[in-house]
Scaffold this active site. Structure first.
Site, PDB file in Angstrom:
ATOM      1  N   HIS A 112      25.765  -2.457 -36.923  1.00 25.49           N
ATOM      2  CA  HIS A 112      24.451  -2.073 -36.216  1.00 25.49           C
ATOM      3  C   HIS A 112      23.118  -1.939 -37.257  1.00 25.49           C
ATOM      4  CE1 HIS A 112      25.823  -0.514 -32.387  1.00 25.49           C
ATOM      5  NE2 HIS A 112      26.899  -0.376 -32.854  1.00 25.49           N
ATOM      6  N   SER A 139      36.852 -21.744 -15.574  1.00 29.75           N
ATOM      7  CA  SER A 139      37.573 -21.100 -16.599  1.00 29.75           C
ATOM      8  C   SER A 139      38.950 -20.887 -16.297  1.00 29.75           C
ATOM      9  CB  SER A 139      36.982 -19.800 -17.058  1.00 29.75           C
ATOM     10  OG  SER A 139      37.838 -18.933 -17.706  1.00 29.75           O
ATOM     11  N   SER A 158      33.048 -10.450 -29.573  1.00 35.12           N
ATOM     12  CA  SER A 158      32.151 -11.457 -29.158  1.00 35.12           C
ATOM     13  C   SER A 158      32.556 -12.755 -28.255  1.00 35.12           C
ATOM     14  CB  SER A 158      31.517 -11.754 -30.272  1.00 35.12           C
ATOM     15  OG  SER A 158      30.702 -10.860 -30.997  1.00 35.12           O
ATOM     16  N   SER A 159      33.333 -12.586 -27.419  1.00 33.42           N
ATOM     17  CA  SER A 159      33.515 -13.685 -26.671  1.00 33.42           C
ATOM     18  C   SER A 159      32.199 -14.025 -25.785  1.00 33.42           C
ATOM     19  CB  SER A 159      34.700 -13.155 -25.536  1.00 33.42           C
ATOM     20  OG  SER A 159      34.322 -12.165 -24.884  1.00 33.42           O
ATOM     21  N   SER A 160      31.404 -13.059 -25.705  1.00 30.60           N
ATOM     22  CA  SER A 160      30.222 -13.785 -24.862  1.00 30.60           C
ATOM     23  C   SER A 160      29.224 -14.602 -25.864  1.00 30.60           C
ATOM     24  CB  SER A 160      29.210 -12.500 -24.401  1.00 30.60           C
ATOM     25  OG  SER A 160      29.190 -11.527 -25.443  1.00 30.60           O
ATOM     26  N   GLU A 183      20.951 -14.231 -24.029  1.00 33.02           N
ATOM     27  CA  GLU A 183      21.695 -13.101 -23.873  1.00 33.02           C
ATOM     28  C   GLU A 183      20.604 -11.737 -23.554  1.00 33.02           C
ATOM     29  OE1 GLU A 183      25.278 -12.040 -25.436  1.00 33.02           O
ATOM     30  OE2 GLU A 183      25.419 -10.219 -25.016  1.00 33.02           O
ATOM     31  N   ASP A 233      26.115 -11.826 -33.829  1.00 35.96           N
ATOM     32  CA  ASP A 233      27.303 -12.366 -33.138  1.00 35.96           C
ATOM     33  C   ASP A 233      27.008 -13.846 -32.824  1.00 35.96           C
ATOM     34  OD1 ASP A 233      28.081  -9.841 -32.996  1.00 35.96           O
ATOM     35  OD2 ASP A 233      27.982  -9.580 -30.771  1.00 35.96           O
TER      36      ASP A 233
HETATM   37  C1  GLA Z   1      27.097  -5.935 -30.996  1.00 34.64           C
HETATM   38  C2  GLA Z   1      25.650  -6.764 -30.739  1.00 34.64           C
HETATM   39  C3  GLA Z   1      25.478  -7.268 -32.595  1.00 34.64           C
HETATM   40  C4  GLA Z   1      25.575  -6.091 -33.201  1.00 34.64           C
HETATM   41  C5  GLA Z   1      26.652  -5.200 -33.261  1.00 34.64           C
HETATM   42  C6  GLA Z   1      26.788  -3.845 -34.085  1.00 34.64           C
HETATM   43  O1  GLA Z   1      27.989  -6.769 -31.232  1.00 34.64           O
HETATM   44  O2  GLA Z   1      25.965  -7.918 -29.868  1.00 34.64           O
HETATM   45  O3  GLA Z   1      23.921  -7.904 -32.160  1.00 34.64           O
HETATM   46  O4  GLA Z   1      24.500  -5.239 -33.108  1.00 34.64           O
HETATM   47  O5  GLA Z   1      26.910  -4.803 -31.882  1.00 34.64           O
HETATM   48  O6  GLA Z   1      26.781  -4.186 -35.209  1.00 34.64           O
END
Ligand code: GLA
Length: 388
Positions: free
Chosen positions: A36, A69, A127-129, A161, A173
């Site tokens: 964060h 997909s 972070s699949s997105s 996004e 990400d």
């Molecule tokens: C998600 C968000 C990132 C980051 C993290 C926390 O993954 O997409 O940008 O803020 O939370 O570190």
């Protein structure tokens, strides 16, 4: 990865022979420390994984974009002249977002067919997105020679996004998925986007990712709430000191000025940001000097801060982290990503990996009734074309 199965998937989805395809990959990511902090102008320390999304793509002669997909429904066809967000398109809104943003920026991708298949868990905080976004960007860029620079790809996908999907995420990400490098983590200064690769020299230790498998509900709204709390703290602090981001403050300066923050919740959020930033720098130093014990300790402190000051952990993540702390051979363990579910990441001696999975898995099952999944994480390269 067996590209033949991706080719077969393409052929099945679009009912053709699958000839003349080009193949692409984009990874998920795990953040080792610095949570964060991206939207607070601090340092983050993610690495790209060898879990991610594979795809086969081929140009078309018109402006249609067909998206399919192997893991998710629905199959969607859009005309690039009319792209808008549609809830019923589900996962396909992510590639649509990127194409929309490319067009908005003046790039001219034409029509193409895209089949994707992922070997990473969805909605698990890996972070699949971002992976699907970077994948779409790489596909469009390469098929149509758009010349989008590599850092621009990450920024463009983040904007896609934020604006199109409506999730107010930071840059971490997309940067990790786009810029990752095998055997390295990335130390990224989110206030300038300066970055350096740091060799992930873990010796006999492994990274184990533990997935809570908790269904995440309010993640986006809670995420946006944390961002607002940080903005409130920043606004109050700016009345007494000259800073652009919370992470511009050293710990000493924070202690000096923190009384300016009007409410205790915002003050706790800011305290997390400032101290987590210091921890991240210290952790990278520890890794560079081979002091893995120190690195692990800092990971544990990061978890405690995310739990107590930042309020983004949950019972499931706490149970996983605490169970890990009790296993011999574990140097550190913490939640990773946005929180409220998702995964933890732990540094575990290779000889303790089996007992880790057994002990943490059993404790987790007993305490929560859920079954965790475990992955021994390998790092990988960032998004790009797979040249056969
Ligand atoms: C998600 C968000 C990132 C980051 C993290 C926390 O993954 O997409 O940008 O803020 O939370 O570190």
């Amino acid at each position: 990865m067996d590209l033949q199965s991706i080719k077969d998937g393409f052929a099945r989805a679009f009912g053709d022979t699958g000839e003349g395809l080009r193949f692409f990959y984009a990874p998920g990511r795990v953040n080792l420390i610095g949570e964060h902090l991206d939207y607070n102008g601090g340092y983050v320390f993610p690495c790209a994984l060898n879990l991610g999304i594979y795809s086969a793509a081929r140009k078309r002669g018109d402006s249609l974009i067909r998206l399919a997909s192997g893991n998710m429904e629905p199959k969607v066809t859009v005309d690039s002249a009319h792209i808008f967000y549609d809830t019923k398109d589900g996962w396909a809104n992510y590639p649509k977002a990127v194409i929309h943003e490319l067009l908005r920026m003046g790039y001219t991708p034409g029509g193409f067919d895209l089949y994707v298949w992922g070997d990473m868990p969805n909605n698990a905080g890996l972070s699949s997105s971002a992976a699907i976004e970077l994948l779409t960007c790489a596909v469009s860029d390469r098929l149509f020679d758009l010349g989008v620079g590599s850092i621009e790809r990450a920024k463009l996908c983040q904007r896609a996004e934020n604006g199109f999907v409506g999730v107010n995420c930071g840059i971490m990400d997309q940067f990790a998925s786009g810029m990752g490098k095998k055997d390295n983590a990335i130390l990224l200064d989110c206030s300038t986007l300066e970055y350096q690769y740091v060799p992930l020299k873990l010796g006999d230790y492994r990274l184990i990712i533990s997935n809570t498998n908790k269904k995440r509900g309010l993640t986006d709204s809670k995420y946006n709430e944390r961002r607002e709390e940080c903005e409130r703290a920043l606004h109050d602090l700016q009345k007494v000191c000259d800073i652009k981001n919370l992470c511009d403050l050293s710990a000493d300066d924070f202690e000096k000025y923190k009384n300016a923050i009007g409410d205790s919740v915002a003050c706790n959020r800011a305290a997390h940001a400032v101290y987590e930033n210091a921890r991240t720098k210290a952790a990278v130093k520890a890794l560079n000097t081979g002091n893995l014990r120190e690195f692990g300790k800092l990971m544990n402190l990061s978890h405690v801060s995310l739990r107590d000051l930042y309020g983004v952990s949950c019972t499931e993540l706490d149970v996983l982290a605490e169970a890990a702390w009790n296993v011999e051979g574990v140097l550190g363990s913490r939640m990773t990503g946005a929180g409220f579910g998702g995964c933890t990441v732990s540094v575990v001696h290779k000889d303790a990996a089996d007992s880790f999975i057994k002990n943490v898995g059993e404790t987790y099952k007993t305490r929560t009734g859920l079954t965790a999944d475990f992955y021994i994480a390998e790092t990988g390269d960032g998004a790009g074309e797979i040249i056969k």
